[in-house]
Design a protein around this motif. Structure first.
Motif, short mmCIF file in Angstrom:
data_model
loop_
_atom_site.label_atom_id
_atom_site.label_comp_id
_atom_site.label_asym_id
_atom_site.label_seq_id
_atom_site.Cartn_x
_atom_site.Cartn_y
_atom_site.Cartn_z
N GLY A 47 0.71 -5.32 -10.34
CA GLY A 47 -0.05 -5.43 -11.55
C GLY A 47 0.10 -6.34 -12.20
N ALA A 48 1.22 -6.88 -12.57
CA ALA A 48 1.68 -8.01 -13.54
C ALA A 48 1.11 -9.27 -12.85
N VAL A 49 1.28 -9.44 -11.52
CA VAL A 49 0.78 -10.67 -10.98
C VAL A 49 -0.78 -10.59 -10.84
N PHE A 50 -1.47 -9.44 -10.76
CA PHE A 50 -3.06 -9.45 -10.89
C PHE A 50 -3.26 -9.73 -12.32
N MET A 51 -2.64 -9.38 -13.20
CA MET A 51 -2.85 -9.37 -14.57
C MET A 51 -2.85 -10.88 -15.03
N ILE A 52 -1.85 -11.61 -14.44
CA ILE A 52 -1.89 -12.76 -14.64
C ILE A 52 -2.97 -13.88 -14.12
N ASN A 53 -3.25 -13.30 -12.98
CA ASN A 53 -4.29 -14.31 -11.92
C ASN A 53 -5.77 -13.78 -12.20
N PHE A 54 -6.18 -12.71 -12.79
CA PHE A 54 -7.53 -12.26 -13.08
C PHE A 54 -7.98 -13.30 -14.14
N THR A 55 -9.28 -13.47 -13.90
CA THR A 55 -9.96 -14.36 -14.88
C THR A 55 -10.84 -13.57 -16.12
N ARG A 56 -11.25 -12.30 -15.72
CA ARG A 56 -12.12 -11.56 -16.56
C ARG A 56 -10.96 -10.60 -17.35
N VAL A 57 -11.01 -10.68 -18.93
CA VAL A 57 -10.04 -10.11 -19.56
C VAL A 57 -9.94 -8.58 -19.49
N ILE A 58 -11.15 -7.83 -19.11
CA ILE A 58 -11.22 -6.58 -18.88
C ILE A 58 -10.19 -6.08 -17.69
N HIS A 59 -10.46 -7.06 -16.89
CA HIS A 59 -9.75 -6.79 -15.46
C HIS A 59 -8.25 -7.04 -15.91
N MET A 60 -7.71 -7.88 -16.58
CA MET A 60 -6.48 -8.10 -17.13
C MET A 60 -6.00 -6.86 -17.81
#
Length: 167
Positions: free
Chosen positions: A20-33
């Motif tokens: 989840g932390a890695v996805f949060m860093i790598n996502f580009t859309r703020v809602i996905h973060m």
């Protein structure tokens, strides 16, 4: 090291939290973060449950997963933002990033295996939820109430600023 259900649950929750932390860093859309961050918070609450810290797990879910994530989502929805394209990243940045992460992982594993983790079992006496509640609502009631008023003022200020931007 014996592999039991607690070890397997810890491994799964750890991978979920790190993922989840890695996805949060790598996502580009703020809602996905924000959603990935909430996923990480839930995983950490599960780890607290495995550590027999039920109070911390509930606080983790209520405060972080609930309040902070919802506050972030409201902030995202109430503000206007433009989706901007990411600038192209040089390939050597990815290589340097991978080397830095691998070095950090190596140092962390070295530290983990060097530090003794065996200790005497705790008898469970001392701090519990009842004593914590008594302490918060007797000795620390004024800072507790001041913090709640501060959070309320911040929320009202954010709504006022968001409404002012619309006009």
């Amino acid at each position: 090291m014996p592999v039991n259900a607690e070890f397997i649950a810890f491994f799964i929750l750890s991978v979920m939290a790190i993922g989840g932390a890695v996805f949060m860093i790598n996502f580009t859309r703020v809602i996905h973060m924000a959603l990935a961050l909430a996923f990480t918070f839930f995983s950490i609450a599960g780890i607290y449950l495995l550590l027999n810290a039920e109070f911390l797990a509930v606080i983790q879910v209520l405060i972080y997963t609930g309040a902070i994530s919802i506050l972030m989502l409201f902030g995202i929805m109430l503000t206007k933002h433009r989706d901007e394209e990411k600038s192209s990243v040089a390939p050597w940045h990815a290589v340097l990033g991978f080397i830095a992460v691998a070095a950090f992982f190596g140092v962390m594993m070295w530290i983990i295996y060097r530090v003794p983790v065996w200790s005497e079992p705790h008898n469970g006496e001392g701090w519990n939820v009842v004593r914590l509640g008594e302490r918060v609502f007797t000795e620390y009631v004024i800072p507790f109430e001041l913090a709640s008023i501060l959070l309320l003022v911040a929320l009202v200020g954010a709504v006022i600023l968001a409404k002012r931007e619309e006009k």
